[in-house]
Design a protein around this motif. Structure first.
Motif, PDB file in Angstrom:
ATOM      1  N   LEU A  18       0.827  -1.211   0.000  1.00 56.00           N
ATOM      2  CA  LEU A  18       0.000   0.000   0.000  1.00 56.00           C
ATOM      3  C   LEU A  18       0.861   1.260   0.000  1.00 56.00           C
ATOM      4  O   LEU A  18       0.512   2.257  -0.637  1.00 56.00           O
ATOM      5  N   ARG A  22       1.245   4.090  -3.003  1.00 55.00           N
ATOM      6  CA  ARG A  22       0.792   5.357  -2.418  1.00 55.00           C
ATOM      7  C   ARG A  22      -0.734   5.397  -2.253  1.00 55.00           C
ATOM      8  O   ARG A  22      -1.406   6.307  -2.701  1.00 55.00           O
ATOM      9  N   TYR A  23      -1.234   4.372  -1.596  1.00 51.77           N
ATOM     10  CA  TYR A  23      -2.677   4.263  -1.427  1.00 51.77           C
ATOM     11  C   TYR A  23      -3.012   3.871   0.010  1.00 51.77           C
ATOM     12  O   TYR A  23      -3.452   2.765   0.285  1.00 51.77           O
ATOM     13  N   LEU A  24      -2.749   4.749   0.947  1.00 50.48           N
ATOM     14  CA  LEU A  24      -3.133   4.501   2.339  1.00 50.48           C
ATOM     15  C   LEU A  24      -4.285   5.429   2.704  1.00 50.48           C
ATOM     16  O   LEU A  24      -4.229   6.629   2.477  1.00 50.48           O
ATOM     17  N   ARG A  25      -5.320   4.872   3.276  1.00 52.37           N
ATOM     18  CA  ARG A  25      -6.468   5.651   3.712  1.00 52.37           C
ATOM     19  C   ARG A  25      -6.656   5.481   5.215  1.00 52.37           C
ATOM     20  O   ARG A  25      -5.851   4.856   5.884  1.00 52.37           O
ATOM     21  N   ARG A  26      -7.729   6.048   5.732  1.00 56.68           N
ATOM     22  CA  ARG A  26      -7.991   5.978   7.177  1.00 56.68           C
ATOM     23  C   ARG A  26      -8.159   4.541   7.656  1.00 56.68           C
ATOM     24  O   ARG A  26      -7.712   4.179   8.733  1.00 56.68           O
ATOM     25  N   ALA A  27      -8.826   3.726   6.874  1.00 57.33           N
ATOM     26  CA  ALA A  27      -9.028   2.326   7.276  1.00 57.33           C
ATOM     27  C   ALA A  27      -7.701   1.582   7.344  1.00 57.33           C
ATOM     28  O   ALA A  27      -7.541   0.645   8.131  1.00 57.33           O
ATOM     29  N   ASP A  28      -6.744   2.014   6.549  1.00 56.98           N
ATOM     30  CA  ASP A  28      -5.440   1.356   6.552  1.00 56.98           C
ATOM     31  C   ASP A  28      -4.635   1.695   7.797  1.00 56.98           C
ATOM     32  O   ASP A  28      -3.703   0.967   8.144  1.00 56.98           O
TER      33      ASP A  28
END
Length: 64
Positions: A18, A22-28
Motif C-alpha cells: 500500500l 501510495r494508497y493509504l487511507r484511514r481504514a489502513d
C-alpha cells in the motif's frame, strides 16, 4: 506464536504494498495498528524496541 508471526509478515507485506502504490487511507491506519500489536507479540519485539530506543537517543542528541 507461529500464527502471529505469519500474520505480522502478511500484514507487513500488505502495508509495504500500500505504501508502494501510495494508497493509504484511514481504514489502513487500523491495519497498521494491528500490525504493530502483532509485531509486539512476536520474537522481533525486543529488536524493534531496541531499534526505536536507539533512533530516539540518536535524535535526542542532535543539536540544531
Amino acid at each position: 506464536m507461529l500464527v502471529s508471526m505469519s500474520a505480522a509478515l502478511l500484514l507487513g507485506l500488505l502495508i509495504w504494498f500500500l505504501l508502494r502504490i501510495r494508497y493509504l487511507r484511514r481504514a489502513d491506519v487500523l491495519l497498521c495498528g494491528v500490525f504493530g500489536f502483532l509485531v509486539a507479540r512476536t520474537v522481533a519485539a525486543p529488536l524493534v524496541q531496541a531499534l526505536l530506543v536507539g533512533v530516539g537517543s540518536f535524535l535526542g542528541q542532535l543539536r540544531f
